[in-house]
Design a protein around this motif. Structure first.
Motif, PDB file in Angstrom:
ATOM      1  N   GLY A  75     -16.581   8.252  -0.821  1.00 30.55           N
ATOM      2  CA  GLY A  75     -17.365   9.346  -1.358  1.00 30.55           C
ATOM      3  C   GLY A  75     -18.584   8.784  -2.051  1.00 30.55           C
ATOM      4  N   ILE A  76     -19.244   9.607  -2.835  1.00 26.58           N
ATOM      5  CA  ILE A  76     -20.459   9.183  -3.520  1.00 26.58           C
ATOM      6  C   ILE A  76     -20.193   8.026  -4.473  1.00 26.58           C
ATOM      7  N   ASP A  77     -19.006   7.988  -5.094  1.00 24.42           N
ATOM      8  CA  ASP A  77     -18.704   6.936  -6.066  1.00 24.42           C
ATOM      9  C   ASP A  77     -18.757   5.550  -5.438  1.00 24.42           C
ATOM     10  N   VAL A  78     -18.196   5.404  -4.250  1.00 24.45           N
ATOM     11  CA  VAL A  78     -18.251   4.111  -3.561  1.00 24.45           C
ATOM     12  C   VAL A  78     -19.697   3.758  -3.240  1.00 24.45           C
ATOM     13  N   MET A  79     -20.444   4.725  -2.760  1.00 20.82           N
ATOM     14  CA  MET A  79     -21.809   4.466  -2.330  1.00 20.82           C
ATOM     15  C   MET A  79     -22.720   4.089  -3.486  1.00 20.82           C
ATOM     16  N   LEU A  80     -22.458   4.658  -4.660  1.00 17.48           N
ATOM     17  CA  LEU A  80     -23.264   4.351  -5.841  1.00 17.48           C
ATOM     18  C   LEU A  80     -22.730   3.162  -6.626  1.00 17.48           C
ATOM     19  N   GLY A  81     -21.468   2.832  -6.435  1.00 19.46           N
ATOM     20  CA  GLY A  81     -20.818   1.856  -7.311  1.00 19.46           C
ATOM     21  C   GLY A  81     -20.912   0.410  -6.882  1.00 19.46           C
ATOM     22  N   ASP A  82     -21.530   0.136  -5.741  1.00 14.90           N
ATOM     23  CA  ASP A  82     -21.610  -1.230  -5.251  1.00 14.90           C
ATOM     24  C   ASP A  82     -23.083  -1.661  -5.165  1.00 14.90           C
ATOM     25  N   PRO A  83     -23.574  -2.465  -6.129  1.00 13.99           N
ATOM     26  CA  PRO A  83     -24.979  -2.882  -6.109  1.00 13.99           C
ATOM     27  C   PRO A  83     -25.362  -3.627  -4.843  1.00 13.99           C
ATOM     28  N   GLY A  84     -24.419  -4.370  -4.265  1.00 14.58           N
ATOM     29  CA  GLY A  84     -24.711  -5.090  -3.042  1.00 14.58           C
ATOM     30  C   GLY A  84     -25.039  -4.150  -1.898  1.00 14.58           C
ATOM     31  N   LEU A  85     -24.375  -3.002  -1.866  1.00  9.04           N
ATOM     32  CA  LEU A  85     -24.644  -2.003  -0.839  1.00  9.04           C
ATOM     33  C   LEU A  85     -26.069  -1.473  -0.974  1.00  9.04           C
ATOM     34  N   ALA A  86     -26.501  -1.254  -2.212  1.00 10.97           N
ATOM     35  CA  ALA A  86     -27.863  -0.767  -2.442  1.00 10.97           C
ATOM     36  C   ALA A  86     -28.890  -1.780  -1.956  1.00 10.97           C
ATOM     37  N   ARG A  87     -28.634  -3.053  -2.183  1.00  8.27           N
ATOM     38  CA  ARG A  87     -29.590  -4.076  -1.754  1.00  8.27           C
ATOM     39  C   ARG A  87     -29.701  -4.133  -0.231  1.00  8.27           C
ATOM     40  N   ILE A  88     -28.592  -3.910   0.457  1.00  7.19           N
ATOM     41  CA  ILE A  88     -28.640  -3.863   1.921  1.00  7.19           C
ATOM     42  C   ILE A  88     -29.499  -2.680   2.362  1.00  7.19           C
ATOM     43  N   ALA A  89     -29.339  -1.547   1.696  1.00 10.88           N
ATOM     44  CA  ALA A  89     -30.122  -0.355   2.037  1.00 10.88           C
ATOM     45  C   ALA A  89     -31.606  -0.594   1.796  1.00 10.88           C
ATOM     46  N   TRP A  90     -31.949  -1.296   0.716  1.00 11.33           N
ATOM     47  CA  TRP A  90     -33.355  -1.549   0.406  1.00 11.33           C
ATOM     48  C   TRP A  90     -34.039  -2.335   1.521  1.00 11.33           C
ATOM     49  N   GLN A 166     -22.308  20.952  -8.384  1.00 12.61           N
ATOM     50  CA  GLN A 166     -23.362  20.412  -9.240  1.00 12.61           C
ATOM     51  C   GLN A 166     -23.267  18.896  -9.338  1.00 12.61           C
ATOM     52  N   ALA A 167     -22.042  18.377  -9.475  1.00  7.40           N
ATOM     53  CA  ALA A 167     -21.857  16.931  -9.536  1.00  7.40           C
ATOM     54  C   ALA A 167     -22.247  16.278  -8.216  1.00  7.40           C
ATOM     55  N   TRP A 168     -21.906  16.917  -7.097  1.00 11.76           N
ATOM     56  CA  TRP A 168     -22.260  16.407  -5.770  1.00 11.76           C
ATOM     57  C   TRP A 168     -23.774  16.349  -5.600  1.00 11.76           C
ATOM     58  N   ASP A 169     -24.449  17.420  -5.985  1.00 15.03           N
ATOM     59  CA  ASP A 169     -25.904  17.480  -5.838  1.00 15.03           C
ATOM     60  C   ASP A 169     -26.580  16.387  -6.667  1.00 15.03           C
ATOM     61  N   ALA A 170     -26.133  16.226  -7.899  1.00 10.12           N
ATOM     62  CA  ALA A 170     -26.722  15.192  -8.761  1.00 10.12           C
ATOM     63  C   ALA A 170     -26.461  13.798  -8.192  1.00 10.12           C
ATOM     64  N   GLY A 171     -25.235  13.579  -7.708  1.00 15.42           N
ATOM     65  CA  GLY A 171     -24.897  12.283  -7.141  1.00 15.42           C
ATOM     66  C   GLY A 171     -25.682  11.984  -5.878  1.00 15.42           C
ATOM     67  N   MET A 172     -25.857  12.968  -5.019  1.00 14.08           N
ATOM     68  CA  MET A 172     -26.605  12.762  -3.782  1.00 14.08           C
ATOM     69  C   MET A 172     -28.081  12.492  -4.064  1.00 14.08           C
ATOM     70  N   ARG A 173     -28.657  13.198  -4.988  1.00 11.98           N
ATOM     71  CA  ARG A 173     -30.063  12.951  -5.333  1.00 11.98           C
ATOM     72  C   ARG A 173     -30.240  11.547  -5.903  1.00 11.98           C
ATOM     73  N   ARG A 174     -29.311  11.133  -6.729  1.00 13.13           N
ATOM     74  CA  ARG A 174     -29.386   9.785  -7.283  1.00 13.13           C
ATOM     75  C   ARG A 174     -29.219   8.742  -6.179  1.00 13.13           C
ATOM     76  N   LEU A 175     -28.267   8.971  -5.284  1.00 13.54           N
ATOM     77  CA  LEU A 175     -28.016   8.026  -4.204  1.00 13.54           C
ATOM     78  C   LEU A 175     -29.238   7.889  -3.297  1.00 13.54           C
ATOM     79  N   ALA A 177     -32.312   8.494  -4.030  1.00 15.24           N
ATOM     80  CA  ALA A 177     -33.384   7.837  -4.778  1.00 15.24           C
ATOM     81  C   ALA A 177     -33.158   6.331  -4.864  1.00 15.24           C
ATOM     82  N   GLU A 178     -31.906   5.916  -5.032  1.00 17.36           N
ATOM     83  CA  GLU A 178     -31.613   4.492  -5.175  1.00 17.36           C
ATOM     84  C   GLU A 178     -31.710   3.744  -3.854  1.00 17.36           C
ATOM     85  N   ILE A 179     -31.596   4.439  -2.742  1.00 17.58           N
ATOM     86  CA  ILE A 179     -31.704   3.773  -1.440  1.00 17.58           C
ATOM     87  C   ILE A 179     -33.114   3.237  -1.217  1.00 17.58           C
ATOM     88  N   ARG A 180     -34.124   3.956  -1.684  1.00 13.55           N
ATOM     89  CA  ARG A 180     -35.517   3.500  -1.647  1.00 13.55           C
ATOM     90  C   ARG A 180     -36.066   3.304  -0.234  1.00 13.55           C
TER      91      ARG A 180
END
Length: 278
Positions: A75-90, A166-175, A177-180
């Motif tokens: 879910g969103i928690d896994v996708m947001l919770g791993d900094p290494g995943l974000a770096r791959i997306a960048w 509401q939590a889903w929407d906030a999490g998706m917007r953050r995710l 944005a962090e993908i860049r």
């Protein structure tokens, strides 16, 4: 519909790791030193019980390396919770992000496991107050809990559902944005977004996500690809109840088969072509 690999249910696909990510992904491993597209999502993106998930098929069709970052039950928690995943997306030229469900995420009402997001950990005081008569120690999975709460009180469940949205929407917007990176949002489901979006009794993912929630993200992504109303696991259209534990012959009813993955591939190719070579 035939399943590639049918009869080989215990044959696990090759696993691999990327960079600093703590997660294991489905291989074969791809190089991150040249152009690539990253695919982030849950069980469907991972491609459980199919030999060629849509990420692999897109790579074969386009010649661009496709990195499968799908995680079963993510879910969103896994996708947001791993900094290494974000770096791959960048580092990707584009990211295909499968729409996750709204049940498997920590929120003001309850907490889920940080990696197995379908696992219920505890109820927060807000949920305990909303359903004072419920013993939450009886639940191990979010779906089981939500099914029970809806039976107890559909009206109070509506309050919970609004909070999850509401939590889903906030999490998706953050995710996003962090993908860049340019994000293509993928709706990969047996149902269309406007159908049965309040259902928790079936495995029609993404649970508790509908057209209005999807539309709210439209301006934050470069494209939304909808893949629905397709044959699903060899059983045709329609949602199916969770399969009984130990009955492997029933697994295809709850997960997309190879033909569904191939349909997603066909839908993604022209969109990604426009993103990668505008």
């Amino acid at each position: 519909m035939s399943f590639h690999g049918e009869g080989r249910w215990n044959a696990a696909p090759e696993a691999c790791r990327y960079g600093a990510s703590k997660l294991a992904f489905r291989g074969p491993k791809r190089s991150l030193k040249s152009e690539y597209v990253a695919f982030i999502g849950g069980t469907e993106t991972y491609g459980k019980f199919v030999s060629r998930p849509f990420a692999q098929a897109v790579e074969a069709a386009t010649g661009v390396a496709c990195v499968n970052l799908g995680q079963p039950n993510a879910g969103i928690d896994v996708m947001l919770g791993d900094p290494g995943l974000a770096r791959i997306a960048w580092g990707a030229s584009a990211v295909v992000l499968q729409v996750p469900c709204a049940a498997n995420l920590s929120n003001p009402f309850y907490k889920v496991h940080s990696r197995r997001n379908d696992r219920f950990l505890r109820a927060e005081p807000s949920l305990q107050g909303l359903f004072a008569e419920v013993d939450f120690t009886e639940f191990s999975f979010t779906r089981h809990m939500l099914m029970h709460l809806r039976t107890v009180s559909p009206e109070r469940f509506g309050v919970l559902r609004q909070g999850l949205a509401q939590a889903w929407d906030a999490g998706m917007r953050r995710l996003i944005a962090e993908i860049r990176t340019p994000v293509v949002l993928l709706w990969f489901s047996e149902r269309a977004p406007e159908q049965d979006d309040d259902t928790v009794e079936t495995r029609c993912e993404p649970v508790l996500v509908g057209r209005e929630m999807l539309a709210g993200l439209q301006s934050h992504v470069v494209a939304v690809v909808e893949a629905s109303d397709m044959a699903w696991g060899g059983q045709g259209a329609g949602c199916h109840p969770p399969y009984a534990a130990g009955r492997k012959e029933d697994v295809p009813r709850t997960l997309p088969g190879q033909a569904a993955h191939d349909a997603v591939t066909e839908a993604l190719i022209p969109v990604l072509a426009g993103v990668l070579d505008p």
